[in-house]
Design a protein around this motif. Structure first.
Motif, mmCIF file in Angstrom:
data_model
loop_
_atom_site.group_PDB
_atom_site.id
_atom_site.type_symbol
_atom_site.label_atom_id
_atom_site.label_comp_id
_atom_site.label_asym_id
_atom_site.label_seq_id
_atom_site.Cartn_x
_atom_site.Cartn_y
_atom_site.Cartn_z
ATOM 1 N N ASP A 99 -5.117 29.039 9.968
ATOM 2 C CA ASP A 99 -5.324 30.213 10.480
ATOM 3 C C ASP A 99 -4.454 31.174 9.645
ATOM 4 O O ASP A 99 -4.113 32.419 10.048
ATOM 5 N N LYS A 100 -4.197 30.811 8.384
ATOM 6 C CA LYS A 100 -3.403 31.821 7.482
ATOM 7 C C LYS A 100 -4.070 32.569 6.627
ATOM 8 O O LYS A 100 -3.216 33.187 5.657
ATOM 9 N N PHE A 101 -5.316 32.451 6.284
ATOM 10 C CA PHE A 101 -6.073 33.230 5.353
ATOM 11 C C PHE A 101 -5.662 32.866 4.280
ATOM 12 O O PHE A 101 -5.222 33.783 3.246
ATOM 13 N N THR A 102 -5.301 31.557 3.633
ATOM 14 C CA THR A 102 -4.900 31.041 2.472
ATOM 15 C C THR A 102 -5.701 30.702 1.440
ATOM 16 O O THR A 102 -5.689 30.715 0.221
ATOM 17 N N THR A 103 -6.895 30.284 2.023
ATOM 18 C CA THR A 103 -8.091 29.705 1.009
ATOM 19 C C THR A 103 -9.425 30.199 1.261
ATOM 20 O O THR A 103 -9.950 30.261 2.241
ATOM 21 N N PRO A 104 -9.512 30.962 0.073
ATOM 22 C CA PRO A 104 -11.184 31.575 0.358
ATOM 23 C C PRO A 104 -12.264 30.607 0.156
ATOM 24 O O PRO A 104 -11.837 29.422 -0.197
#
Length: 286
Positions: free
Chosen positions: A113-118
């Protein structure tokens, strides 16, 4: 007088015949096309669309955040107030996918939930439910080859949305505030016979980076077809109903992990909501 009448009687039909011949195109000549105005499916042709830029957020210093709590919510588009999320001509999930295809926003993996991987190309295909293997027969030698064909995107499979947000007490403003961090459409999964199994998040959208795009997209306003409300307006004014499904905790548990029945879950969600409101009073008392 009688002679004049007879003369008019025999001359008028000939005159009418010559007039009709003058209006008919000559045999073999191209027909004259008449131009018609372009239809406008409205009462005005220059309806102003939603083009207002998103308002800049209030500057926030880390020193002014006295307390914060991360909250996850779900929005069910079947509720009356949430019907704009499933507006058939342009539901929210279609808007997000089209904006990503146009390079306006980035979609992130649900691995966390951390928006780290496109999202990768394969994961983008999985939004539609994967691909089907199709047999292709060559008519020349009847040889058979197989090709993976992506399934068509079906917005009806997305009935709920997950929000990730942070509720915090801003010491400078002296009030409790909420900042949305992410939006995740939840996809319904069915078995081979069409029976519902479960739902999974399809992707995450980082909301602060998507506000400019959402500010230019119109959200349906019930009761007023001339309304000019954007999706950014809808989210910032919190014109939706949602249910708390998780708060940040040491065990990383959802409410469903420690409350089995629906009534207990609703009561727990209300307890979390009341606790957050009480924090605002605590901030003033200290």
């Amino acid at each position: 007088m009688l002679a004049l009448g007879l003369t008019l009687l025999f001359t008028l039909p000939g005159t009418c015949g010559r007039a009709q011949q003058a209006t008919l195109p000559a045999p073999g000549s191209p027909a004259v096309e008449k131009s018609f105005p372009t239809p406008v499916n409205d009462i005005v042709a220059d309806r102003q669309k939603t083009q207002s830029p998103a308002l800049a957020g209030t500057p926030l210093r880390a020193a002014d955040v006295m307390w914060q709590k991360r909250i996850w919510r779900t929005i069910d588009s079947r509720e009356k107030i949430n019907l704009p999320f499933a507006y058939p001509p342009r539901p929210l999930v279609s808007l997000l996918v089209e904006a990503a295809d146009a390079g306006k926003i980035q979609l992130y993996s649900t691995i966390d939930d951390k928006f780290t991987t496109p999202l990768s190309a394969l994961e983008r295909t999985a939004i539609n439910g994967g691909a089907d293997t199709v047999a292709i027969i060559d008519p020349r030698d009847q040889s058979v080859s197989y090709r993976a064909v992506p399934r068509a995107f079906n917005p009806a499979d997305f009935r709920r949305y997950r929000l990730q947000e942070i509720t915090y007490f801003d010491k400078a403003a002296g009030s409790m505030r909420t900042q949305i961090l992410g939006i995740a459409p939840l996809k319904d999964v069915y078995d081979e016979t069409g029976n519902y199994l479960y739902e999974i998040p399809a992707f995450w959208v980082y909301y602060p980076a998507a506000r400019e795009m959402l500010a230019t997209e119109q959200a349906y306003l019930e009761g007023n077809d001339a309304g000019n409300r954007s999706w950014e307006d809808l989210f910032e004014s919190r014109f939706f109903n949602s249910a708390i499904v998780k708060e940040s905790n040491i065990h990383n548990r959802r409410i469903t992990d420690y409350h089995a029945d629906g009534r207990s879950r609703l009561l727990e969600a209300e307890r979390i909501k009341a606790g957050n409101l009480a924090r605002e009073q605590d901030g003033w008392s200290h």
